[in-house]
Design a protein around this motif. Structure first.
Motif, short mmCIF file in Angstrom:
data_model
loop_
_atom_site.label_atom_id
_atom_site.label_comp_id
_atom_site.label_asym_id
_atom_site.label_seq_id
_atom_site.Cartn_x
_atom_site.Cartn_y
_atom_site.Cartn_z
N LEU A 1 -5.46 -5.67 6.96
CA LEU A 1 -6.06 -4.66 6.08
C LEU A 1 -6.38 -3.32 6.74
O LEU A 1 -6.32 -2.28 6.07
CB LEU A 1 -7.37 -5.22 5.49
N MET B 1 -4.47 4.32 2.57
CA MET B 1 -4.76 4.42 1.13
C MET B 1 -5.92 5.37 0.87
O MET B 1 -5.86 6.23 -0.03
CB MET B 1 -5.08 3.02 0.59
N GLN B 2 -6.98 5.23 1.63
CA GLN B 2 -8.16 6.09 1.44
C GLN B 2 -7.81 7.56 1.66
O GLN B 2 -8.20 8.44 0.90
CB GLN B 2 -9.29 5.68 2.40
N ASP C 1 -5.73 0.17 4.77
CA ASP C 1 -7.00 0.66 4.23
C ASP C 1 -7.13 2.17 4.43
O ASP C 1 -7.30 2.95 3.47
CB ASP C 1 -8.14 -0.09 4.94
N PHE D 1 -9.43 1.56 -1.73
CA PHE D 1 -9.10 0.30 -1.05
C PHE D 1 -10.44 -0.38 -0.82
O PHE D 1 -11.11 -0.14 0.19
CB PHE D 1 -8.39 0.60 0.26
N THR E 1 0.83 -1.21 0.00
CA THR E 1 0.00 0.00 0.00
C THR E 1 0.86 1.26 0.00
O THR E 1 0.60 2.21 -0.74
CB THR E 1 -0.93 0.00 1.22
N VAL F 1 -6.76 -2.41 -4.83
CA VAL F 1 -6.12 -1.25 -4.21
C VAL F 1 -5.39 -0.46 -5.30
O VAL F 1 -4.46 -0.99 -5.92
CB VAL F 1 -5.13 -1.67 -3.11
N SER G 1 -9.84 1.95 -10.26
CA SER G 1 -10.49 0.99 -9.38
C SER G 1 -11.73 0.34 -9.99
O SER G 1 -11.89 -0.88 -9.96
CB SER G 1 -10.86 1.68 -8.06
#
Length: 288
Positions: free
Chosen positions: A223, A230-231, A227, A237, A198, A260, A266
């Protein structure tokens, strides 16, 4: 505990604990050939995993008591009901144990604070880079070194260039390879920990990570921290259907396929992945 927890102060409390954990884990890494490896449900576990887990729990509990904060860690998880406290610390003391043992340098520590089944604060520690990636919900993601911090921002793939896909060294297989062939020209980049994968996307060293669970699946502690980072870096994600993962449920495993990457990529990858898996199901693929 009020939902209005001061997350900036919480991160300020967490930060020195993480730097201590980083140094401790690096010491184990330099003596890795002397570590005894045990099997825990098909995954390796060492004294390093257990020591860092214990250090993080005890250090955090001094500031965030278990009566108000739940603790879910890879080394202490027992199947059952979701933790009842309004906030839950979800911890992986050593993500990427295979890479730790093989000394690729691509291992990490994951720490996330979850509220109402979503992370609100997260940190991924990359010891061999001496970097801590942090995020607070709604406040962005940062790459922190001892010299200072820089904001993270995920960029879309460069047009006309191969899609740079980070790949696990210890998972994957022909099914994933078959899906990647549907994406056209890709450059596969072997990478260890989920946190390292990530981080590589967040800082522009890769474009995409896809997880296809087989006979096992990533867990909450794999995760939750990556998560949020990344967001908050402006990335996506999600499961292949676009849904966000949720944490502190009865089942810590995440069976849906994961995508991801930058949001511009995405939806395309998610739709193609769902179509690929449906075609496999129609053809009688027997793996889970």
């Amino acid at each position: 505990m009020s939902p209005a927890l001061d997350l900036e102060n919480t991160l300020a409390t967490l930060r020195p604990i993480l730097w201590q954990a980083l140094e401790q884990l690096r010491q184990f890494y330099r003596q890795v050939k002397n570590l005894t490896v045990q099997d825990k449900g098909g995954d390796p576990v060492t004294l390093a995993d257990e020591t860092i887990d214990r250090f993080l729990r005890h250090a955090l509990q001094a500031h965030f008591p278990p009566t108000q904060f739940g603790y879910l860690t890879e080394e202490t998880d027992t199947p059952g009901q979701p933790l009842p406290q309004p906030y839950q610390w979800i911890i992986d003391p050593l993500d990427g144990t295979y890479d730790f043992l093989q000394q690729t340098g691509e291992y990490a520590i994951h720490v996330a604070l979850v509220h109402e089944h979503r992370p609100c604060l997260a940190a991924v520690v990359w010891p061999e880079q001496e970097v801590i990636y942090t995020a607070i919900a709604g406040a962005g993601a940062y790459r922190e070194t001892r010299q200072g911090a820089t904001r993270l921002r995920v960029h879309p793939p460069t047009e006309g260039q191969p899609l740079r896909v980070v790949m696990s060294r210890s998972h994957g297989g022909e099914r994933l390879q078959a899906f990647l062939r549907t994406l056209g020209c890709v450059q596969q980049i072997p990478m260890g920990s989920m946190g390292c994968k990530t981080a590589s996307i967040c800082q522009g060293d890769a474009d995409l990570y896809v997880n296809l669970p087989g006979r096992s699946a990533p867990k909450d502690w794999d995760l939750a921290a990556p998560d949020l980072i990344m967001q908050e870096a402006g990335g996506a994600f999600t499961y292949a259907n676009g849904e966000l993962p949720h944490y502190n449920r009865a089942d810590v495993q995440h069976w849906p396929p994961l995508v991801v990457c930058h949001p511009a990529l995405s939806r395309t990858v998610g739709d193609r992945l769902q179509a690929f898996l449906q075609e496999q199901e129609n053809e009688g693929y027997s793996g889970k």
